[in-house]
Design a protein around this motif. Structure first.
Motif, PDB file in Angstrom:
ATOM      1  N   TYR A   1       0.593  -1.189  -0.183  1.00 26.05           N
ATOM      2  CA  TYR A   1      -0.066   0.219  -0.246  1.00 26.05           C
ATOM      3  C   TYR A   1       0.589   1.560   0.097  1.00 26.05           C
ATOM      4  CZ  TYR A   1      -4.481  -2.406   0.469  1.00 26.05           C
ATOM      5  OH  TYR A   1      -5.697  -2.793   0.275  1.00 26.05           O
TER       6      TYR A   1
ATOM      7  N   TRP B   1       1.535   2.959  -3.443  1.00 24.09           N
ATOM      8  CA  TRP B   1       0.596   2.953  -4.395  1.00 24.09           C
ATOM      9  C   TRP B   1      -1.081   3.620  -3.856  1.00 24.09           C
ATOM     10  CZ3 TRP B   1      -4.242   1.234  -3.586  1.00 24.09           C
ATOM     11  CH2 TRP B   1      -4.538   0.186  -3.672  1.00 24.09           C
ATOM     12  N   ALA B   2      -0.627   3.598  -2.175  1.00 25.71           N
ATOM     13  CA  ALA B   2      -2.273   4.185  -1.342  1.00 25.71           C
ATOM     14  C   ALA B   2      -1.756   5.474  -1.217  1.00 25.71           C
ATOM     15  CB  ALA B   2      -2.736   3.282  -0.655  1.00 25.71           C
ATOM     16  N   GLU B   3      -2.563   7.302  -1.654  1.00 25.60           N
ATOM     17  CA  GLU B   3      -1.873   7.879  -1.458  1.00 25.60           C
ATOM     18  C   GLU B   3      -2.014   8.337   0.290  1.00 25.60           C
ATOM     19  OE1 GLU B   3      -3.367  12.339  -2.396  1.00 25.60           O
ATOM     20  OE2 GLU B   3      -4.047  11.024  -3.695  1.00 25.60           O
TER      21      GLU B   3
ATOM     22  N   ILE C   1      -9.463   8.653  -3.589  1.00 31.10           N
ATOM     23  CA  ILE C   1      -8.179   8.318  -3.866  1.00 31.10           C
ATOM     24  C   ILE C   1      -7.637   7.255  -3.744  1.00 31.10           C
ATOM     25  CG2 ILE C   1      -5.882   9.370  -2.855  1.00 31.10           C
ATOM     26  CD1 ILE C   1      -7.394  11.612  -1.557  1.00 31.10           C
TER      27      ILE C   1
ATOM     28  N   ARG D   1      -9.715   5.465  -7.236  1.00 32.78           N
ATOM     29  CA  ARG D   1      -8.270   5.914  -8.070  1.00 32.78           C
ATOM     30  C   ARG D   1      -7.243   4.872  -8.037  1.00 32.78           C
ATOM     31  NH1 ARG D   1      -9.335  11.188  -6.500  1.00 32.78           N
ATOM     32  NH2 ARG D   1      -7.339  11.194  -6.658  1.00 32.78           N
ATOM     33  N   GLY D   2      -6.577   4.869  -6.512  1.00 37.15           N
ATOM     34  CA  GLY D   2      -5.510   3.794  -6.652  1.00 37.15           C
ATOM     35  C   GLY D   2      -5.732   2.417  -6.998  1.00 37.15           C
TER      36      GLY D   2
ATOM     37  N   GLN E   1      -5.270   2.009 -10.436  1.00 36.79           N
ATOM     38  CA  GLN E   1      -4.289   1.972 -11.201  1.00 36.79           C
ATOM     39  C   GLN E   1      -3.312   1.175 -11.014  1.00 36.79           C
ATOM     40  OE1 GLN E   1      -2.632   5.759 -10.785  1.00 36.79           O
ATOM     41  NE2 GLN E   1      -0.199   5.067 -11.902  1.00 36.79           N
ATOM     42  N   ARG E   2      -3.483   0.624  -9.669  1.00 39.53           N
ATOM     43  CA  ARG E   2      -2.410  -0.534  -9.812  1.00 39.53           C
ATOM     44  C   ARG E   2      -3.014  -1.743 -10.150  1.00 39.53           C
ATOM     45  NH1 ARG E   2       2.752  -0.819  -6.862  1.00 39.53           N
ATOM     46  NH2 ARG E   2       2.949  -2.635  -5.957  1.00 39.53           N
TER      47      ARG E   2
END
Length: 148
Positions: A28, A31-33, A132, A135-136, A139-140
């Motif tokens: 995480y 990639w997880a903001e 968020i 979206r993450g 993308q991942r």
């Protein structure tokens, strides 16, 4: 789930691929903001996380919390927080439903911080976090599946 936030997104990947990304908590921070660190405390026989400690940047401050997970791979994963200094209550889940060319992921989250936050700010923060995170995840998962 009473109150809280529920949002969905379409991801161009199979449920298995998305589930693997969602269950790979140790990745995480890549990639997880906002996620600064994750320590897996316990795993099941299939190597899925059962308990993990998170440290995240929560706009106003860094917070830490521990989550307990339940799995029904590859269609459902849920978690709840062990009450602590920063989080009184947190419940969340990912539900994955395969479609023809995409998978619909529904993310539900309800958070009650252990520090004072006005209700409208808490609700807005939940919505922002879920948006968020989805979206993450999209993308991942699409990168891992090679569809991005």
């Amino acid at each position: 789930m009473a109150e809280g936030t529920v949002q969905s997104i379409e991801i161009s990947a199979e449920p298995d691929a998305i589930y693997r990304v969602a269950a790979d908590l140790g990745a995480y921070p890549e990639w997880a903001e906002g996620v600064r660190s994750v320590e897996i405390k316990d795993r099941d026989g299939d190597d899925l996380p059962l308990r993990a400690e998170f440290v995240v940047d929560a706009m106003m401050k860094k917070i830490s919390y521990e989550l307990v997970y339940e799995h029904d791979a590859p269609s459902f994963m849920s978690w709840s927080a062990i009450p602590g200094a920063d989080i009184k209550m947190m419940e969340g889940s990912y539900e994955l439903t395969p479609g023809e060319d995409t998978t619909t992921v529904v993310y539900a989250l309800k958070v009650d911080p252990a520090f004072p936050v006005p209700g409208f700010i808490r609700r807005q923060a939940e919505k922002t976090l879920v948006n968020i995170a989805l979206r993450g995840l999209k993308q991942r998962a699409e990168e891992v599946a090679g569809t991005r």
